[in-house]
Design a protein around this motif. Structure first.
Motif, PDB file in Angstrom:
ATOM      1  N   ASP A  15       0.850  -1.174   0.000  1.00  0.00           N
ATOM      2  CA  ASP A  15       0.000   0.000   0.000  1.00  0.00           C
ATOM      3  C   ASP A  15       0.894   1.234   0.000  1.00  0.00           C
ATOM      4  N   PRO A  16       0.918   2.023  -1.088  1.00  0.00           N
ATOM      5  CA  PRO A  16       1.791   3.207  -1.126  1.00  0.00           C
ATOM      6  C   PRO A  16       1.521   4.192   0.003  1.00  0.00           C
ATOM      7  N   ALA A  17       0.307   4.171   0.550  1.00  0.00           N
ATOM      8  CA  ALA A  17      -0.010   5.075   1.653  1.00  0.00           C
ATOM      9  C   ALA A  17       0.561   4.584   2.976  1.00  0.00           C
ATOM     10  N   ASN A  18       0.891   3.298   3.056  1.00  0.00           N
ATOM     11  CA  ASN A  18       1.469   2.706   4.273  1.00  0.00           C
ATOM     12  C   ASN A  18       2.637   1.796   3.894  1.00  0.00           C
ATOM     13  N   PRO A  19       3.691   2.371   3.322  1.00  0.00           N
ATOM     14  CA  PRO A  19       4.771   1.526   2.795  1.00  0.00           C
ATOM     15  C   PRO A  19       5.529   0.745   3.855  1.00  0.00           C
ATOM     16  N   ALA A  20       5.597   1.256   5.084  1.00  0.00           N
ATOM     17  CA  ALA A  20       6.397   0.578   6.108  1.00  0.00           C
ATOM     18  C   ALA A  20       5.735  -0.697   6.603  1.00  0.00           C
TER      19      ALA A  20
END
Length: 604
Positions: A128-133
């Motif tokens: 998810d690019p919004a939650n990369p970590a």
């Protein structure tokens, strides 16, 4: 006397290199390669090569040695030469479903750029690019035979069609998320749900840890994903712009190191851009030399920007390093007396999660000052000594601005010193600004994400001793602004800190049980600090077997006194700008505040 040579993408290595551009007759002009310029400087009187704008694709590392003493490679005025370690890939064919492929003579790995932008190697899990970590990771399960470093049990089913093959890799972290291992996959046993690594992890891979398989076409999902297909030796890519991606430039990094300085001295590299280096290499490596200068360069889409090994007295200044797979600048093996200053380092650890903006192992007499470091997976600045005889002594970390460190790991954060021997380091951390140190781990067993976990602002870890921590501003940390883990004779004075969460602290002091009596803190001092609780708190200090400790004369707001001479303020004492006493110093932190003037001008 000819004191300068020229290199140009319009040049020829059969020309003299004495002209900045080809002559009208086309019979002479600049050289075409850095290697030819190196050889010409060795053979002649020139000591400087001006590199003209354009991209220079290296097929082998440019090796400099003692014969190159006093020589300079620098950008031609007003131009931006790019030194690339990558292979430009052409001849893609449309495979349908948004996929394109090109045959390669040598397999690709975990790096790829399109139009100079790093793409994403295909992986298990939904990214998810919004939650990369926290997205795209799978959970490690219970191992029937106990946890191990070279094999782990996957919780759930390994995707069908994924088998061990040349190029398939796994990245795995224990639940404490202290170190990651990227290794070849040597075996997948679907019946036992196990995955075997070709290289052991530093720590046991226990239930609740995380992993992801990398580099198989069956895992391609999103635009920008790529992988190597072993069956027909093709790079497979799902481009973001199918109509134009090939003309934008598809590059596979091939060289881990673009330039080596082996036993050189007084060599200067300035104004150059280094790019397209492998994730597991360092773009510029200094080994066994001294008094070299790297200034005003740019490093992007490489593994590590600069690595120094037993290389002393160098200056690494005014560089920009960004979008790095591993680390920014590393100093190891008694790389003593180096000065690292006025660099801008950001987006570090895009693939490898255990490094940092500036890191050191076993190196002394360092000055690390006025750097801007932001958005790192683990450390902003880290200086380590593992108790193996390579000591850190007399190091100065001053005037740096560190933001958003520790975004993908735990027990890291803004500025760290680690000392396993417990010797007195005589080191200083002063005048730095540290903001938002993150901290990320997973829960033992379940694998649930733990945010704001062990995100220290300034950490004196594992018996680190004899450090003065003075005049720093620390905000937005988790657990503690400043951490003293074992160690003796550390002085934490005149710092300002804001504590966001009532369960956290300004100062945390505790022993290191695994070190026995040596791990008990002794004779540490915490005085003269200005401490602000963002909301009312029960305390500002967490003391766990803290040993002999002087904790007094601190000014606090929204927290009770701890020492007899503490001052409890009835108003806010740490503002957004500072605490009123160090504001000018903190405004000058980072590369923009460096005032050395002439020390940098000759790099441009």
């Amino acid at each position: 006397m000819t004191t300068a040579l020229y290199v140009s993408t319009q040049g020829k290595d059969t020309w003299s290199g004495k002209l900045a551009a080809p002559n009208a007759e086309g019979t002479d002009g600049p050289l075409a390669s850095l290697a030819a310029a190196r050889d010409a400087m060795r053979a002649g009187e020139a000591d400087t090569t001006y590199v003209r704008g354009g991209t220079y694709h290296l097929t082998q590392t440019l090796e400099l040695d003692a014969r190159d003493a006093g020589h300079t490679f620098t950008a031609y005025q007003g131009e931006k030469p790019v030194i690339s370690g990558g292979e430009v890939v052409h001849g893609f064919r449309d495979e349908g479903n948004g996929l394109y492929s090109a045959e390669l003579a040598q397999r690709s790995d975990l790096d790829l750029t399109v139009g100079g932008v790093r793409q994403h190697v295909a992986q298990t899990g939904v990214r998810d690019p919004a939650n990369p970590a926290t997205s795209g990771w799978q959970v490690i399960g219970d191992a029937p035979g106990g946890a191990a470093k070279g094999v782990f049990t996957a919780r759930g089913t390994v995707p069908e069609g994924i088998v061990a093959h040349d190029g398939l890799k796994v990245q795995a972290l224990d639940y404490e998320r202290l170190s990651d291992r990227i290794a070849d996959v040597t075996a997948i046993d679907r019946g036992a749900h196990t995955i075997a690594l070709g290289q052991e992890s530093q720590y046991d891979l226990r239930a609740g840890g995380t992993y992801r398989l990398l580099n198989d076409p069956a895992l391609i999902r999103d635009a920008g994903d790529f992988a190597w297909r072993e069956s027909d030796h093709r790079l497979v890519l799902k481009p973001q712009d199918a109509a134009h991606f090939e003309e934008q430039g598809v590059v596979v990094p091939r060289l881990g190191t673009l330039v080596t300085l082996n036993k050189t001295h007084d060599v200067t590299l300035s104004g150059l851009t280094f790019t397209d280096g492998r994730w597991d290499g360092a773009a510029v490596v200094l080994s066994g030399g001294h008094s070299n200068e790297l200034g005003g360069n740019t490093f992007s889409n490489v593994g590590t920007g600069v690595a120094a090994y037993a290389s002393t007295g160098n200056r690494i200044a005014g560089n920009t390093l960004h979008d790095l797979a591993d680390s920014g600048i590393t100093l190891e093996q008694a790389s003593d007396g180096n000065r690292v200053y006025a660099n801008v380092i950001e987006h570090v650890g895009t693939l490898v999660k255990g490094g940092g903006g500036i890191t050191s192992v076993g190196s002394s007499h360092l000055t690390i000052s006025h750097n801007d470091i932001s958005d790192t997976a683990r450390y902003g600045i880290s200086l380590k000594e593992w108790g193996d005889g390579q000591l850190n002594e007399d190091n100065l970390v001053e005037g740096n601005r560190v933001r958003h460190a520790g975004q993908e790991t735990a027990d890291g954060g803004g500025i760290e010193m680690l000392g396993r021997s417990g010797h007195d380091t005589h080191s200083v951390i002063r005048g730095n600004v540290v903001e938002d140190s993150g901290g990320l781990a997973t829960a033992r067993g379940s694998g649930e994400w733990l945010t704001d976990h062990k995100g220290w602002g300034i950490s004196l870890d594992d018996l680190t001793s004899g450090v003065t921590v003075d005049g720093n501003r620390v905000t937005g940390t988790s657990w503690a602004n400043i951490y003293v883990h074992g160690g003796h004779d550390n002085a934490v004075t005149n710092n300002a800190g804001v504590i966001d969460n009532p369960s956290d602290s300004f100062i945390r002091v505790e022993w290191v049980p695994k070190a026995g009596d040596l791990g008990r803190p002794a004779d540490n001092v915490v005085t003269g600090n200005v401490i602000e609780g963002a909301q009312p708190m029960d305390h500002y200090a967490t003391l766990l077997t803290a040993g002999t400790l002087t904790l007094d004369h601190n000014t606090v707001h929204n927290a009770p006194a701890k020492g007899a001479a503490d001052v409890v303020a009835d108003h806010v004492v740490v503002t957004a700008a500072g605490d009123g006493t160090h504001d000018a110093d903190w405004a000058a932190a980072g590369a923009g505040g460096f005032a050395a003037g002439a020390e940098l001008t000759h790099f441009w």
